[in-house]
Write a protein that holds these residues in place. Structure first.
Motif, PDB file in Angstrom:
ATOM      1  N   PRO A   1      -0.371  77.752  75.349  1.00 58.07           N
ATOM      2  CA  PRO A   1      -1.041  77.398  74.092  1.00 58.07           C
ATOM      3  C   PRO A   1      -0.258  78.007  72.934  1.00 58.07           C
ATOM      4  O   PRO A   1       0.631  78.839  73.138  1.00 58.07           O
ATOM      5  CB  PRO A   1      -2.418  78.051  74.243  1.00 58.07           C
TER       6      PRO A   1
ATOM      7  N   GLN B   1      -9.172  83.677  77.768  1.00 62.23           N
ATOM      8  CA  GLN B   1      -8.706  82.300  77.670  1.00 62.23           C
ATOM      9  C   GLN B   1      -9.366  81.487  78.774  1.00 62.23           C
ATOM     10  O   GLN B   1      -8.788  81.226  79.822  1.00 62.23           O
ATOM     11  CB  GLN B   1      -7.181  82.254  77.785  1.00 62.23           C
TER      12      GLN B   1
ATOM     13  N   TYR C   1      -7.493  73.992  76.451  1.00 57.24           N
ATOM     14  CA  TYR C   1      -6.683  74.224  75.265  1.00 57.24           C
ATOM     15  C   TYR C   1      -5.560  73.199  75.180  1.00 57.24           C
ATOM     16  O   TYR C   1      -5.293  72.467  76.135  1.00 57.24           O
ATOM     17  CB  TYR C   1      -6.101  75.637  75.284  1.00 57.24           C
ATOM     18  N   THR C   2      -4.911  73.153  74.030  1.00 60.32           N
ATOM     19  CA  THR C   2      -3.812  72.223  73.796  1.00 60.32           C
ATOM     20  C   THR C   2      -2.494  72.977  73.863  1.00 60.32           C
ATOM     21  O   THR C   2      -2.334  74.036  73.255  1.00 60.32           O
ATOM     22  CB  THR C   2      -3.953  71.541  72.423  1.00 60.32           C
TER      23      THR C   2
ATOM     24  N   GLU D   1       1.271  69.434  72.572  1.00 62.55           N
ATOM     25  CA  GLU D   1       0.098  68.669  72.143  1.00 62.55           C
ATOM     26  C   GLU D   1      -0.588  67.962  73.309  1.00 62.55           C
ATOM     27  O   GLU D   1      -1.207  66.917  73.148  1.00 62.55           O
ATOM     28  CB  GLU D   1       0.473  67.642  71.063  1.00 62.55           C
TER      29      GLU D   1
ATOM     30  N   GLN E   1      -3.470  68.373  76.292  1.00 60.14           N
ATOM     31  CA  GLN E   1      -4.611  69.219  76.612  1.00 60.14           C
ATOM     32  C   GLN E   1      -4.588  69.664  78.069  1.00 60.14           C
ATOM     33  O   GLN E   1      -4.315  68.873  78.969  1.00 60.14           O
ATOM     34  CB  GLN E   1      -5.930  68.502  76.326  1.00 60.14           C
TER      35      GLN E   1
ATOM     36  N   LYS F   1     -11.294  78.474  78.135  1.00 58.62           N
ATOM     37  CA  LYS F   1     -11.652  77.126  77.700  1.00 58.62           C
ATOM     38  C   LYS F   1     -10.420  76.230  77.746  1.00 58.62           C
ATOM     39  O   LYS F   1      -9.277  76.697  77.752  1.00 58.62           O
ATOM     40  CB  LYS F   1     -12.207  77.149  76.270  1.00 58.62           C
TER      41      LYS F   1
ATOM     42  N   LEU G   1     -10.236  79.689  68.953  1.00 61.40           N
ATOM     43  CA  LEU G   1     -11.092  78.759  69.673  1.00 61.40           C
ATOM     44  C   LEU G   1     -10.339  77.504  70.086  1.00 61.40           C
ATOM     45  O   LEU G   1     -10.454  77.042  71.226  1.00 61.40           O
ATOM     46  CB  LEU G   1     -12.311  78.388  68.820  1.00 61.40           C
ATOM     47  N   SER G   2      -9.523  76.960  69.169  1.00 54.80           N
ATOM     48  CA  SER G   2      -8.776  75.745  69.489  1.00 54.80           C
ATOM     49  C   SER G   2      -7.702  75.998  70.537  1.00 54.80           C
ATOM     50  O   SER G   2      -7.187  75.052  71.139  1.00 54.80           O
ATOM     51  CB  SER G   2      -8.138  75.167  68.217  1.00 54.80           C
ATOM     52  N   ASN G   3      -7.365  77.255  70.763  1.00 52.59           N
ATOM     53  CA  ASN G   3      -6.388  77.603  71.798  1.00 52.59           C
ATOM     54  C   ASN G   3      -7.048  78.100  73.082  1.00 52.59           C
ATOM     55  O   ASN G   3      -6.401  78.708  73.929  1.00 52.59           O
ATOM     56  CB  ASN G   3      -5.423  78.664  71.270  1.00 52.59           C
TER      57      ASN G   3
ATOM     58  N   LYS H   1      -9.512  81.682  63.295  1.00 50.41           N
ATOM     59  CA  LYS H   1     -10.233  80.475  63.693  1.00 50.41           C
ATOM     60  C   LYS H   1      -9.463  79.662  64.721  1.00 50.41           C
ATOM     61  O   LYS H   1     -10.034  78.833  65.433  1.00 50.41           O
ATOM     62  CB  LYS H   1     -10.519  79.617  62.457  1.00 50.41           C
ATOM     63  N   GLU H   2      -8.145  79.899  64.792  1.00 55.87           N
ATOM     64  CA  GLU H   2      -7.313  79.164  65.746  1.00 55.87           C
ATOM     65  C   GLU H   2      -7.521  79.638  67.177  1.00 55.87           C
ATOM     66  O   GLU H   2      -7.061  78.981  68.120  1.00 55.87           O
ATOM     67  CB  GLU H   2      -5.842  79.304  65.371  1.00 55.87           C
TER      68      GLU H   2
END
Length: 368
Positions: free
Chosen positions: A233, A173, A177-178, A182, A184, A175, A124-126, A121-122
């Motif tokens: 990321p 990759q 990402y952070t 921390e 963005q 999108k 997407l956040s990356n 699930k991580e």
């Protein structure tokens, strides 16, 4: 030829710098040009200058690598015969690096190195987008190159699986990402990893990839390693991407047994593979079909291959995800073995990640 000792792995030898100079002097005296002939080859029956229209490669490789691939030269070069005289430059350093990787793998499986414990699930956040389609070319090309390997590994009755059992996964990759700080990043790197996954065969194949660090390097010319790290990321390594993709298609991630690299183009890796093909396959490089050559992971050849750009992902996958990969009865050790082969000029590599059980260890001690 024996590999370097532990002491040799930590020392620089003056002879390493003298040999290339001596070889260049020999080439100059014989009328051969370094642009057409790598200095660690010896030749017989060669025209000093190629005739007009002659080529020194099959056109697939970059001009830099064509010097490694002169064995595919046209007949106009005078029935060129090449014999590898010495390992590629840096070969001993790769053996030393591979030895360090194996030590790290051992420590990871013994539990002294914690696993990353990443969650798919991580992704997407990356900034990673996951797709589950593959091109016809991917399917057909991979089957042609790997069909013999599957039949040998899994038996004639199972062999290469039907497409319904093949799970393609592409990670891009693309999108925002952070970063590790921390912060963005709104401009994605466009890095990617494309693979075919075979959960019924406990095997994954990395088809192609372009790493996040490399893409950042291309986007920011001259960036320092420290600053590049700040733009990464949390999920950025190929080993993590392969493991997470495997987790999305397999109900039993720890069942993973084989990791393959298809159609290798990296010049450093190809130079090592070609050296071994020439040394152990009488000069043949273009067609060394499965089973090709295979080496124990703790051999000099295995260590060198593990430390190549196309072998490191295998090492890091084992190091970073050891505790997740361990199976019941495993004693904390992996007996790695690597196959290398070429199919119509396409270089391929397969790592066997066999876990060793207490029973196997006892068998090895007995020597049976």
């Amino acid at each position: 030829m024996a590999g370097p000792t532990a002491v040799q792995c930590t020392q620089q030898r003056k002879l390493v710098f003298l040999i290339p100079l001596l070889l260049l002097l020999v080439c100059a005296c014989s009328g051969l040009h370094e642009t057409n002939l790598e200095s660690d080859y010896q030749t017989s029956s060669i025209h000093p200058t190629p005739a007009p229209g002659d080529t020194v490669s099959d056109g697939r490789y970059t001009s830099n690598f064509s010097r490694h691939h002169i064995v595919n030269a046209s007949p106009g070069l005078g029935h060129l015969t090449l014999v590898k005289r010495a390992p590629p430059r840096g070969y001993k350093n790769l053996i030393c690096a591979g030895d360090r990787y194996l030590t790290a793998v051992k420590a990871a499986f013994e539990g002294t190195t914690p696993s990353k414990q990443l969650d798919p699930k991580e992704l997407l956040s990356n900034g990673w987008t996951r797709t589950t389609t593959a091109t016809e070319n991917n399917y057909a090309g991979v089957e042609a190159r790997w069909k013999a390997a599957f039949k040998d590994l899994f038996g004639q009755s199972k062999g290469y699986p039907p497409r319904s059992e093949i799970k393609p996964v592409s990670l891009n990759q693309d999108k925002a990402y952070t970063t590790v700080l921390e912060k963005q990043i709104d401009v994605p790197t466009q890095a990617y990893s494309v693979g075919l996954y075979y959960p019924t065969r406990s095997l994954m194949l990395s088809i192609s990839s372009h790493s996040v660090p490399m893409r950042i390097q291309e986007m920011h010319q001259g960036i320092t390693t420290e600053d590049r790290t700040k733009l990464l990321p949390t999920i950025s390594t190929l080993s993590d991407l392969l493991w997470l993709a495997w987790n999305t298609v397999s109900t039993s991630p720890s069942s993973l047994r084989y990791l393959g690299r298809d159609k290798i183009y990296n010049e450093e890796t190809m130079a090592i593979m070609e050296y071994l093909f020439i040394r152990d396959k009488n000069g043949e490089t273009r067609n060394v079909p499965w089973p090709g050559l295979d080496y124990r992971g703790d051999s000099d050849e295995g260590k060198a291959l593990l430390a190549t750009p196309n072998g490191r992902a295998t090492a890091w996958l084992l190091i970073d995800h050891a505790q997740e990969m361990k199976r019941k009865g495993e004693i904390g050790r992996r007996d790695l073995r690597v196959h290398i082969f070429s199919f119509l000029g396409d270089f391929c590599m397969l790592w066997d990640l066999e876990p060793q059980t207490a029973r196997q260890q006892a068998r090895d001690v007995r020597g049976t």
